[in-house]
Scaffold this active site. Structure first.
Site, PDB file in Angstrom:
ATOM      1  N   SER A 147       0.948  -1.496  -0.067  1.00 27.81           N
ATOM      2  CA  SER A 147      -0.027   0.041   0.010  1.00 27.81           C
ATOM      3  C   SER A 147       0.768   1.394   0.111  1.00 27.81           C
ATOM      4  CB  SER A 147      -0.796   0.048   1.440  1.00 27.81           C
ATOM      5  OG  SER A 147      -1.527   1.264   1.530  1.00 27.81           O
ATOM      6  N   TYR A 160      -3.177  -1.173  10.315  1.00 29.98           N
ATOM      7  CA  TYR A 160      -2.925  -1.086   8.688  1.00 29.98           C
ATOM      8  C   TYR A 160      -1.526  -0.927   8.033  1.00 29.98           C
ATOM      9  CZ  TYR A 160      -4.470  -0.968   3.714  1.00 29.98           C
ATOM     10  OH  TYR A 160      -4.464  -1.198   2.349  1.00 29.98           O
TER      11      TYR A 160
HETATM   12  P1  NDP Z   1     -11.928  -5.384  -0.605  1.00 32.44           P
HETATM   13  O1  NDP Z   1     -12.496  -5.235   0.599  1.00 32.44           O
HETATM   14  O2  NDP Z   1     -12.710  -5.087  -1.898  1.00 32.44           O
HETATM   15  O3  NDP Z   1     -11.904  -6.896  -1.056  1.00 32.44           O
HETATM   16  C1  NDP Z   1     -10.994  -7.821   0.035  1.00 32.44           C
HETATM   17  C2  NDP Z   1     -10.991  -9.022  -0.357  1.00 32.44           C
HETATM   18  O4  NDP Z   1     -10.181  -9.801   0.551  1.00 32.44           O
HETATM   19  C3  NDP Z   1     -12.286  -9.951  -0.520  1.00 32.44           C
HETATM   20  O5  NDP Z   1     -11.971 -10.851  -1.441  1.00 32.44           O
HETATM   21  C4  NDP Z   1     -12.321 -10.651   1.013  1.00 32.44           C
HETATM   22  O6  NDP Z   1     -12.943 -11.839   0.848  1.00 32.44           O
HETATM   23  C5  NDP Z   1     -10.933 -10.992   1.136  1.00 32.44           C
HETATM   24  N1  NDP Z   1     -10.618 -11.312   2.507  1.00 32.44           N
HETATM   25  C6  NDP Z   1     -10.739 -10.250   3.638  1.00 32.44           C
HETATM   26  N2  NDP Z   1     -10.351 -11.004   4.809  1.00 32.44           N
HETATM   27  C7  NDP Z   1     -10.013 -12.167   4.464  1.00 32.44           C
HETATM   28  C8  NDP Z   1      -9.457 -13.424   5.214  1.00 32.44           C
HETATM   29  N3  NDP Z   1      -9.187 -13.325   6.489  1.00 32.44           N
HETATM   30  N4  NDP Z   1      -9.298 -14.629   4.138  1.00 32.44           N
HETATM   31  C9  NDP Z   1      -9.441 -14.811   3.027  1.00 32.44           C
HETATM   32  N5  NDP Z   1      -9.869 -13.564   2.585  1.00 32.44           N
HETATM   33  C10 NDP Z   1     -10.005 -12.354   3.079  1.00 32.44           C
HETATM   34  O7  NDP Z   1     -10.418  -4.808  -0.695  1.00 32.44           O
HETATM   35  P2  NDP Z   1      -9.491  -4.227  -1.773  1.00 32.44           P
HETATM   36  O8  NDP Z   1      -9.822  -5.087  -3.150  1.00 32.44           O
HETATM   37  O9  NDP Z   1      -9.478  -2.872  -1.784  1.00 32.44           O
HETATM   38  O10 NDP Z   1      -8.139  -4.565  -1.137  1.00 32.44           O
HETATM   39  C11 NDP Z   1      -7.365  -5.760  -1.631  1.00 32.44           C
HETATM   40  C12 NDP Z   1      -5.959  -5.644  -1.125  1.00 32.44           C
HETATM   41  O11 NDP Z   1      -5.146  -4.650  -1.584  1.00 32.44           O
HETATM   42  C13 NDP Z   1      -5.874  -5.385   0.295  1.00 32.44           C
HETATM   43  O12 NDP Z   1      -4.756  -6.129   0.885  1.00 32.44           O
HETATM   44  C14 NDP Z   1      -5.753  -4.042   0.754  1.00 32.44           C
HETATM   45  O13 NDP Z   1      -5.111  -3.727   1.822  1.00 32.44           O
HETATM   46  C15 NDP Z   1      -4.864  -3.663  -0.383  1.00 32.44           C
HETATM   47  N6  NDP Z   1      -5.000  -2.117  -1.021  1.00 32.44           N
HETATM   48  C16 NDP Z   1      -5.996  -1.587  -1.248  1.00 32.44           C
HETATM   49  C17 NDP Z   1      -6.241  -0.476  -1.817  1.00 32.44           C
HETATM   50  C18 NDP Z   1      -7.246   0.246  -2.381  1.00 32.44           C
HETATM   51  O14 NDP Z   1      -7.313   1.477  -2.617  1.00 32.44           O
HETATM   52  N7  NDP Z   1      -8.620  -0.285  -2.413  1.00 32.44           N
HETATM   53  C19 NDP Z   1      -4.966   0.467  -1.571  1.00 32.44           C
HETATM   54  C20 NDP Z   1      -3.790  -0.124  -1.257  1.00 32.44           C
HETATM   55  C21 NDP Z   1      -3.787  -1.545  -0.750  1.00 32.44           C
HETATM   56  P3  NDP Z   1     -14.477 -12.056   1.477  1.00 32.44           P
HETATM   57  O15 NDP Z   1     -15.219 -10.857   1.356  1.00 32.44           O
HETATM   58  O16 NDP Z   1     -15.042 -13.355   1.218  1.00 32.44           O
HETATM   59  O17 NDP Z   1     -13.802 -12.111   2.925  1.00 32.44           O
END
Ligand code: NDP
Length: 256
Positions: A147, A160
């Protein structure tokens, strides 16, 4: 594929948290480059739907819902893949959560939950993937999702930020230990992207204006804009790139 360097045909990629958001966009991009996909999330229905959509688009995919923070579940998932004869060549540690609270009000349980989900999970899933890549002797690719907070802090997101800072150095630790086995471990640091995680911020006119003003590109990023970097780091094109983090942020980290 136009350029064989970026061709992922014959490779299998596990993308954690690929039921939606950035993980789903990356999974789709890797599939379009030729990889077979293992789709993951905690919500079984959402994970199976994302998998079905990939299959309907003509890709090879299997759904594997498990909680990346649960060591036994992670080990069991890899054992299930072993039993099916599926070898993970490309791992994307993407699953993550956000939790906003000033540090003085933050409960230790919430600190641990964010660290476990955003950092410890990358170690756990990475360890299981690397054990098998090393045993097979065919190398592999690990891509950890960092990030902007792998580099800089903002108020109210301390766990985070600590986790994502940890991701940058965990990536280097993976490179240090696994490069000799032909494994490249790198990270992607996305800027502010349009996903469910950010919906409250997108809907907040003040925050939305801050992101657009602060980002040289003057806009939020689209999940698909991570695909090029993900395919590069998953492919032979990056075979001598190791321990790096590439920011895909519209220039935000480059300016004050
Ligand atoms: P979302 O909230 O849109 O999606 C998160 C995903 O992670 C979902 O598929 C969710 O599945 C899964 N997930 C969450 N917890 C678990 C767990 N314990 N085990 C397995 N799967 C899990 O997040 P984003 O797509 O925005 O973010 C994805 C990654 O990118 C993260 O690591 C985030 O920190 C990082 N990021 C995002 C940014 C942004 O601007 N969006 C910027 C920088 C980094 P389910 O719902 O089924 O649990």
């Amino acid at each position: 594929m136009a350029n064989a360097l970026f061709d992922l045909t014959g490779r299998t990629a596990l993308v954690t948290g690929s039921s939606r958001g950035l993980g789903l966009a990356i999974a789709r991009g890797l599939a379009e480059a030729g990889a077979a996909l293992v789709v993951n999330g905690t919500d079984r229905g959402r994970t199976e739907q994302a998998c079905a959509d990939l299959v309907a688009a003509g890709h090879e995919a299997r759904a594997m819902p498990f909680d990346v923070t649960d060591e036994a579940a992670v080990v069991a998932a890899f054992e299930a893949l072993d039993a099916e004869g599926v070898a993970v060549d490309i791992l994307v540690n993407n699953a993550g959560i956000q939790y906003r609270k000033p540090m003085v009000d933050l409960a230790a349980a919430d600190w641990r939950r964010v660290i476990e989900t955003n950092l410890t999970s990358a170690f756990l899933v990475g360890r299981e993937a690397a054990r098998r890549m090393i045993a097979r002797g065919a190398g592999g690719k690990v891509i950890n999702i960092g990030s902007l907070t792998s580099e800089v802090a903002r108020a109210t997101v301390a766990p985070y930020t600590a986790a994502k800072g940890g991701i940058k150095l965990l990536t280097r630790s993976m490179a240090a230990e696994w490069a000799i086995h032909g494994i490249q471990a790198n990270a992607i640091g996305p800027g502010y992207m349009v996903t469910d995680m950010n919906q409250a911020l997108i809907d907040n006119p003040e925050f939305d204006a801050w992101v657009k003003g602060r980002t040289p590109a003057k806009r939020w990023g689209k999940p698909d804009e991570l695909v090029g970097t993900a395919v590069f780091l998953a492919s032979a094109a990056s075979d001598y790139v190791n321990g790096q983090i590439i920011y895909v942020d519209g220039g935000m980290l480059a300016v004050l």
